[in-house]
Write an enzyme that holds these catalytic residues in place. Structure first.
Site, PDB file in Angstrom:
ATOM      1  N   HIS A  58      15.800   1.055 -10.824  1.00  0.00           N
ATOM      2  CA  HIS A  58      14.735   2.023 -10.543  1.00  0.00           C
ATOM      3  C   HIS A  58      13.516   1.650 -11.386  1.00  0.00           C
ATOM      4  O   HIS A  58      13.560   0.670 -12.138  1.00  0.00           O
ATOM      5  CB  HIS A  58      15.210   3.460 -10.757  1.00  0.00           C
ATOM      6  CG  HIS A  58      15.701   3.772 -12.145  1.00  0.00           C
ATOM      7  ND1 HIS A  58      14.939   3.584 -13.275  1.00  0.00           N
ATOM      8  CD2 HIS A  58      16.882   4.269 -12.584  1.00  0.00           C
ATOM      9  CE1 HIS A  58      15.611   3.964 -14.341  1.00  0.00           C
ATOM     10  NE2 HIS A  58      16.817   4.367 -13.951  1.00  0.00           N
ATOM     11  N   HIS A  65      13.868   0.837 -15.182  1.00  0.00           N
ATOM     12  CA  HIS A  65      14.310  -0.524 -15.524  1.00  0.00           C
ATOM     13  C   HIS A  65      13.159  -1.513 -15.301  1.00  0.00           C
ATOM     14  O   HIS A  65      12.930  -2.418 -16.107  1.00  0.00           O
ATOM     15  CB  HIS A  65      15.483  -0.963 -14.637  1.00  0.00           C
ATOM     16  CG  HIS A  65      16.647  -0.022 -14.651  1.00  0.00           C
ATOM     17  ND1 HIS A  65      17.098   0.599 -13.511  1.00  0.00           N
ATOM     18  CD2 HIS A  65      17.444   0.395 -15.658  1.00  0.00           C
ATOM     19  CE1 HIS A  65      18.139   1.366 -13.824  1.00  0.00           C
ATOM     20  NE2 HIS A  65      18.373   1.261 -15.117  1.00  0.00           N
ATOM     21  N   CYS A 123      31.575   8.841 -24.638  1.00  0.00           N
ATOM     22  CA  CYS A 123      30.772   9.048 -23.415  1.00  0.00           C
ATOM     23  C   CYS A 123      30.759   7.738 -22.639  1.00  0.00           C
ATOM     24  O   CYS A 123      30.282   6.718 -23.152  1.00  0.00           O
ATOM     25  CB  CYS A 123      29.343   9.470 -23.751  1.00  0.00           C
ATOM     26  SG  CYS A 123      28.270   9.426 -22.284  1.00  0.00           S
ATOM     27  N   CYS A 166      27.136   6.372 -21.909  1.00  0.00           N
ATOM     28  CA  CYS A 166      26.551   5.630 -23.044  1.00  0.00           C
ATOM     29  C   CYS A 166      27.417   4.445 -23.423  1.00  0.00           C
ATOM     30  O   CYS A 166      26.966   3.562 -24.136  1.00  0.00           O
ATOM     31  CB  CYS A 166      26.420   6.508 -24.277  1.00  0.00           C
ATOM     32  SG  CYS A 166      25.269   7.869 -24.137  1.00  0.00           S
ATOM     33  N   CYS A 225      27.711  15.050 -23.304  1.00  0.00           N
ATOM     34  CA  CYS A 225      26.806  14.093 -23.962  1.00  0.00           C
ATOM     35  C   CYS A 225      25.373  14.613 -23.825  1.00  0.00           C
ATOM     36  O   CYS A 225      24.960  15.022 -22.740  1.00  0.00           O
ATOM     37  CB  CYS A 225      26.947  12.730 -23.283  1.00  0.00           C
ATOM     38  SG  CYS A 225      25.610  11.598 -23.682  1.00  0.00           S
ATOM     39  N   HIS A 272      23.508  12.209 -21.208  1.00  0.00           N
ATOM     40  CA  HIS A 272      23.926  12.196 -19.810  1.00  0.00           C
ATOM     41  C   HIS A 272      24.258  13.571 -19.238  1.00  0.00           C
ATOM     42  O   HIS A 272      24.324  13.730 -18.029  1.00  0.00           O
ATOM     43  CB  HIS A 272      25.124  11.249 -19.622  1.00  0.00           C
ATOM     44  CG  HIS A 272      24.743   9.813 -19.767  1.00  0.00           C
ATOM     45  ND1 HIS A 272      24.754   9.162 -20.978  1.00  0.00           N
ATOM     46  CD2 HIS A 272      24.291   8.924 -18.849  1.00  0.00           C
ATOM     47  CE1 HIS A 272      24.333   7.918 -20.802  1.00  0.00           C
ATOM     48  NE2 HIS A 272      24.046   7.743 -19.532  1.00  0.00           N
ATOM     49  N   LYS A 290      13.614  12.318 -18.256  1.00  0.00           N
ATOM     50  CA  LYS A 290      13.827  10.877 -18.149  1.00  0.00           C
ATOM     51  C   LYS A 290      14.303  10.579 -16.741  1.00  0.00           C
ATOM     52  O   LYS A 290      15.268  11.170 -16.264  1.00  0.00           O
ATOM     53  CB  LYS A 290      14.883  10.424 -19.147  1.00  0.00           C
ATOM     54  CG  LYS A 290      15.146   8.932 -19.071  1.00  0.00           C
ATOM     55  CD  LYS A 290      16.278   8.495 -19.981  1.00  0.00           C
ATOM     56  CE  LYS A 290      16.505   7.003 -19.853  1.00  0.00           C
ATOM     57  NZ  LYS A 290      17.879   6.601 -19.936  1.00  0.00           N
ATOM     58  N   LYS A 322      18.741   7.584 -11.923  1.00  0.00           N
ATOM     59  CA  LYS A 322      19.396   7.615 -10.621  1.00  0.00           C
ATOM     60  C   LYS A 322      20.421   8.740 -10.572  1.00  0.00           C
ATOM     61  O   LYS A 322      20.506   9.474  -9.594  1.00  0.00           O
ATOM     62  CB  LYS A 322      20.106   6.283 -10.378  1.00  0.00           C
ATOM     63  CG  LYS A 322      19.340   5.333  -9.460  1.00  0.00           C
ATOM     64  CD  LYS A 322      19.633   5.622  -8.015  1.00  0.00           C
ATOM     65  CE  LYS A 322      18.686   5.024  -6.992  1.00  0.00           C
ATOM     66  NZ  LYS A 322      18.460   3.628  -7.056  1.00  0.00           N
TER      67      LYS A 322
HETATM   68  N1  MSP Z   1      23.413  -2.399 -20.460  1.00  0.00           N
HETATM   69  C1  MSP Z   1      22.692  -1.670 -21.442  1.00  0.00           C
HETATM   70  C2  MSP Z   1      21.815  -2.585 -22.276  1.00  0.00           C
HETATM   71  C3  MSP Z   1      22.541  -3.700 -22.964  1.00  0.00           C
HETATM   72  S1  MSP Z   1      21.437  -4.730 -23.821  1.00  0.00           S
HETATM   73  C4  MSP Z   1      22.371  -5.690 -24.792  1.00  0.00           C
HETATM   74  C5  MSP Z   1      21.815  -0.608 -20.768  1.00  0.00           C
HETATM   75  N2  MSP Z   1      21.530  -0.820 -19.497  1.00  0.00           N
HETATM   76  S2  MSP Z   1      20.695   0.182 -18.585  1.00  0.00           S
HETATM   77  O1  MSP Z   1      20.669  -0.440 -17.303  1.00  0.00           O
HETATM   78  O2  MSP Z   1      21.240   1.496 -18.651  1.00  0.00           O
HETATM   79  O3  MSP Z   1      19.260   0.313 -19.189  1.00  0.00           O
HETATM   80  C6  MSP Z   1      18.474  -0.810 -19.400  1.00  0.00           C
HETATM   81  C7  MSP Z   1      17.073  -0.475 -19.840  1.00  0.00           C
HETATM   82  O4  MSP Z   1      16.406   0.358 -18.883  1.00  0.00           O
HETATM   83  C8  MSP Z   1      17.012   0.278 -21.169  1.00  0.00           C
HETATM   84  O5  MSP Z   1      16.035  -0.338 -21.998  1.00  0.00           O
HETATM   85  C9  MSP Z   1      16.561   1.654 -20.782  1.00  0.00           C
HETATM   86  O6  MSP Z   1      15.814   2.255 -21.783  1.00  0.00           O
HETATM   87  C10 MSP Z   1      15.695   1.343 -19.570  1.00  0.00           C
HETATM   88  N3  MSP Z   1      15.518   2.541 -18.783  1.00  0.00           N
HETATM   89  C11 MSP Z   1      16.417   3.212 -18.025  1.00  0.00           C
HETATM   90  N4  MSP Z   1      15.828   4.355 -17.560  1.00  0.00           N
HETATM   91  C12 MSP Z   1      14.563   4.436 -18.015  1.00  0.00           C
HETATM   92  C13 MSP Z   1      13.477   5.302 -17.829  1.00  0.00           C
HETATM   93  N5  MSP Z   1      13.557   6.386 -17.109  1.00  0.00           N
HETATM   94  N6  MSP Z   1      12.305   4.980 -18.428  1.00  0.00           N
HETATM   95  C14 MSP Z   1      12.138   3.832 -19.151  1.00  0.00           C
HETATM   96  N7  MSP Z   1      13.129   3.002 -19.335  1.00  0.00           N
HETATM   97  C15 MSP Z   1      14.378   3.295 -18.837  1.00  0.00           C
HETATM   98  O7  MSP Z   1      21.409   0.325 -21.428  1.00  0.00           O
END
Ligand code: MSP
Length: 541
Positions: free
Chosen positions: A22, A25, A131, A134, A156, A159, A311, A314
């Site tokens: 999304h 990311h 969790c 997380c 959590c 979440h 925040k 999905k």
């Molecule tokens: N797999 C772990 C990271 C491991 S790194 C050794 C993870 N993955 S994640 O897919 O959940 O998130 C990846 C990144 O996307 C994180 O930096 C997270 O902060 C970012 N984001 C997810 N949702 C977000 C928003 N709504 N806004 C900004 N960034 C966001 O965590």
């Protein structure tokens, strides 16, 4: 032989493959792409890594819920979603690591064996709330009382879903031993955790003391097996963090990969969202300290994209896919919007109204129109051939000064990862060039005696020629400065300016080249081309 330059090495987090990307990311990935493209424009050696985090219970459960094996699920998501989104976002990564790749798993096992042999890992037991969202054991203070369907349960705080009590015989990493060294690191290297708010949070967390970290699980088998006890798999975060080092050749026997590691490690910047700051600023340096490896220079935590004040995610159904926006506005506008409007490090909100207003105001009218107007005037008065400028006046010198200042300010902003400030600095040149044209009014100069010949064509060395050459030079500067931010428009501009013939490829222009005028030779063919940012109401079907 002079020592080879160290590669500028920047990473994004590796993304969980339990779902499709999304815009939250995409935000991390675009920021990483802008910073690395900027360093490449400086003509530095750069390595930009992104990838996917494929092990652990969260991914396993998603795969099971979809009735496929976790590997099949990961393969499907990587091929249909995570790799294609890089293209959608116009991202130029150098490598894409998947934690299920052999190169990663082998090196992770070597790292573990080494740490075990050094006494950094022991066997113990742990009981606590976990969790799965997380992928982390929680402390009691980090939980909330559930409401509604979760009434009576502990949930959590991130979440909003219930935690599970786990009690396991596990392997532990002696993380508690590193609290003092970590505090010394934050003290001696304030740049290690940025921005300052993130650093403060990490320092106060570590000051409370650290517990040893459970690094293995035995209740499922979707992970890297613990080499000396294959009834356990490695904890997903320990596995995931190592990607940054394994991707560039940690513990590889291959001489080329060893050489890459020497040239690339340590990372210059790990870009992460603030929700995963502690893993990167506490666990990861402790792991590296235990292994005797150099530490990354900076972990930078950016904020969240909020939708309706929350925040975006999905799982909460507020997720917006990047293509939802890019199909209408294009990848350049997406990149520009998120980099410009959100102070990097803070939270930001997305709204369609704001996006539309900025697209039309700043990209279509402010920048795109500047390029097409300038090119159209070179076409009209000089048949599309850049004339020879006359003597510069104060107006020309002032505009050149704005360009030099924009370069200096943007460079400094990139170095402190204030991407929004870098974009604003570049925009001072867009605004100043529009102001320059409004003040000098070449269309009026063209009516003055001596500026055009009897056929109405502009003459070399006159004020008309000077003003259009100056505006064209500002556009050349902008093409260089915008190449990392809006690469498609920058390439379109470079083509429109006909710059390749005399100056070569846009990517090969040193960033400094944007700071001085008088570079494009007279005789260069300038064409109007298609609008770089067509106004939306012009194209909306
Ligand atoms: N797999 C772990 C990271 C491991 S790194 C050794 C993870 N993955 S994640 O897919 O959940 O998130 C990846 C990144 O996307 C994180 O930096 C997270 O902060 C970012 N984001 C997810 N949702 C977000 C928003 N709504 N806004 C900004 N960034 C966001 O965590």
């Amino acid at each position: 032989m002079p020592e080879a330059q160290k590669t500028f090495y920047l990473t994004t987090p590796i993304y969980y493959v339990n779902d499709a990307p999304h815009i939250g990311h995409a935000y991390t990935t675009v920021a990483a792409d802008v910073v690395t493209r900027w360093h490449r424009q400086r003509q530095e050696d750069v390595w930009f890594l992104t990838g996917t985090d494929e092990h652990g219970e969260k991914v396993l459960r998603t795969a099971e819920a979809n009735g496929v094996s976790p590997q099949d699920w990961a393969d499907r998501l990587v091929e249909t979603a995570w790799k294609p989104v890089l293209n959608t976002l116009d991202v130029r990564n150098d490598d894409f690591i998947r934690t299920t790749q052999e190169r990663h798993e082998t090196a992770v096992q070597a790292f573990l064996t080494d740490l075990y042999d050094k006494g950094g890992i022991y066997e113990g037991s742990y009981e606590g709330p976990y969790c799965v969202g997380c992928e982390e054991y929680k402390l009691p203070g980090e939980l909330l009382d559930g409401t509604g369907e979760f009434e009576g349960l502990k949930v959590c705080a991130i979440h909003g879903t219930p935690v599970e009590m786990l009690s396991e015989q596990n392997y532990f990493f002696r993380m508690s031993e590193y609290a003092d060294r970590l505090l010394a690191l934050y003290e001696e290297h304030p740049e290690f955790v940025q921005p300052a708010s993130a650093r403060n949070e990490v320092v106060s967390f570590v000051k409370q003391g650290l517990q040893d970290l459970s690094i293995s699980r035995s209740t499922f088998d979707w992970g890297v097996p613990i080499p000396w006890d294959t009834s356990h798999v490695l904890y997903v975060w320990f596995d995931a963090l190592l990607n940054y080092a394994t991707a560039v050749g940690l513990d590889s026997a291959d001489p080329e990969r060893k050489e890459q590691f020497a040239r690339t490690w340590p990372a210059d910047v790990h870009l992460v969202g603030k929700d995963i700051l502690r893993f990167h600023a506490v666990i990861w340096p402790a792991m590296l300290m235990a292994a005797g490896l150099p530490l990354p220079k900076t972990v930078f935590a950016h904020g969240w994209l909020l939708v309706g004040g929350e925040k975006m995610s999905k799982s909460k159904l507020t997720g917006i896919a990047p293509s939802d926006i890019i199909d209408t506005f294009g990848s350049d506008a997406f990149r520009y919007y998120f980099m410009r409007t959100i102070a990097f490090g803070g939270d930001g909100s997305f709204s369609w109204e704001d996006m539309t207003a900025r697209y039309n105001g700043e990209l279509a009218n402010g920048f795109g129109n500047l390029a097409s107007r300038t090119a159209a005037m070179v076409g009209k008065y000089f048949g599309g051939t850049l004339p020879t400028a006359g003597e510069p006046t104060d107006a020309e010198t002032a505009l050149a000064r704005v360009a030099a200042q924009a370069v200096a300010d943007a460079e400094a902003a990139i170095d402190r990862l204030a991407i929004h400030d870098a974009v604003s600095a570049v925009w001072t040149l867009v605004d100043a060039t529009n102001g320059y044209l409004a003040d000098t009014q070449p269309w009026k100069i063209a009516k003055e005696p001596g500026e055009t010949d009897e056929s109405g064509a502009g003459v070399d060395g006159g004020r008309l020629a000077t003003s259009l050459v100056t505006a064209t030079e500002a556009l050349r500067s902008l093409a260089v400065l915008l190449n990392p931010i809006t690469p498609k428009a920058a390439a379109g501009l470079w083509e429109l300016l006909g710059a390749e013939a005399s100056l070569g490829a846009l990517d090969a222009q040193p960033l400094d080249a944007a700071a001085t005028f008088g570079v494009l030779p007279a005789g260069t063919t300038v064409t109007k081309g298609a609008a770089l940012f067509p106004r939306l109401d012009d194209t909306a079907a």
